[in-house]
Design a protein around this motif. Sequence first.
Motif, short mmCIF file in Angstrom:
data_model
loop_
_atom_site.label_atom_id
_atom_site.label_comp_id
_atom_site.label_asym_id
_atom_site.label_seq_id
_atom_site.Cartn_x
_atom_site.Cartn_y
_atom_site.Cartn_z
N PRO A 188 1.00 -1.03 0.19
CA PRO A 188 0.12 -0.16 0.09
C PRO A 188 0.86 1.25 0.03
CG PRO A 188 -0.05 -1.06 2.04
CD PRO A 188 0.68 -1.66 1.07
N ALA A 189 0.25 2.37 -0.17
CA ALA A 189 0.87 3.66 -0.61
C ALA A 189 1.43 4.09 0.90
CB ALA A 189 -0.02 4.71 -0.80
N TYR A 190 2.61 4.85 1.06
CA TYR A 190 3.20 5.19 2.39
C TYR A 190 3.72 4.12 3.18
CZ TYR A 190 0.02 9.21 1.21
OH TYR A 190 -0.47 10.10 0.28
N SER A 191 4.14 2.97 2.48
CA SER A 191 4.88 1.99 3.53
C SER A 191 6.15 2.42 3.51
CB SER A 191 4.50 0.75 2.46
OG SER A 191 3.20 0.31 2.57
N THR A 192 6.68 2.02 4.83
CA THR A 192 8.00 1.96 4.99
C THR A 192 8.38 0.42 4.65
OG1 THR A 192 7.89 3.13 7.09
CG2 THR A 192 9.58 1.77 7.09
N LEU A 193 9.44 0.27 3.88
CA LEU A 193 9.93 -0.80 3.53
C LEU A 193 11.17 -1.45 4.40
CD1 LEU A 193 10.27 -0.32 -0.31
CD2 LEU A 193 8.07 -1.12 1.12
N VAL A 194 10.87 -2.61 4.93
CA VAL A 194 12.14 -3.33 5.83
C VAL A 194 12.68 -4.68 5.13
CG1 VAL A 194 13.05 -4.26 8.15
CG2 VAL A 194 10.96 -2.48 7.93
N PHE A 195 14.00 -4.54 4.71
CA PHE A 195 14.58 -5.71 3.96
C PHE A 195 15.68 -6.30 4.72
CE2 PHE A 195 12.75 -3.29 0.16
CZ PHE A 195 12.46 -4.25 -0.57
#
Length: 223
Positions: A188-195
């Motif tokens: 979804p929009a505005y998502s923090t991504l954690v890899f």
Amino acid sequence: MRHHASYYAFLAFVAAVFCLSSCKETDDTVVEFENWQQKNEAYFNAKYNSVKQAIASGDTSWKIFKSFSKDYSTTGTASDYILVKVLNEGSGSGSPLYTDSVRVHYRGQLLASASYVDSSDSELGYVFDTSWSTTTFDDRIFVPSKFGVSGVVDGFSTALQHMRIGDRWRVYIPYQLGYGTSDNGSIPAYSTLVFDLALAAYYRPGNKVPDWSANEMRIWDEP
């Protein structure tokens, strides 16, 4: 006639209420990611400040990198940076350039949401993409993915350009350096991504990226 009309009107009212209630309960986008922008902005800003404090206190397991696409002559804001937790330090020398190709192991997650909470880390939730399918990461049994450093979002590309072969990092990317204010598939929009990201190899332009098989180690030699 009046009695029947009232009865049918009542049924129509009940049906409308039921429909509205059902739609609200089954609208996963709204319920699953409620107040998503506010939650993600608050989370990343708090994480940024806590990582800055940790680094100032001498914790060398954390790093902060400004996006390669941002102006380095100004401090900027928290959303101009990625946060890195070092899980393993590699022994390789040199780092990929923006024009290079890489082979990496990765798992991308969102923050915890209504029905997605990682059992090993309650801050994290839905896994939107991964190059390995087991609970525990093992680079001996899965083939690392290959792509261009220039072909991924800014935050991911920034991390790659600071990594050495063998590094494994947990990378926190604000939505401004990810997919921004638009949905992208299941993200979804505005998502923090954690890899969870491990660099296996990289290749300069013009060099063929070789095929790779499990249980195989390849080390790129510097020119």
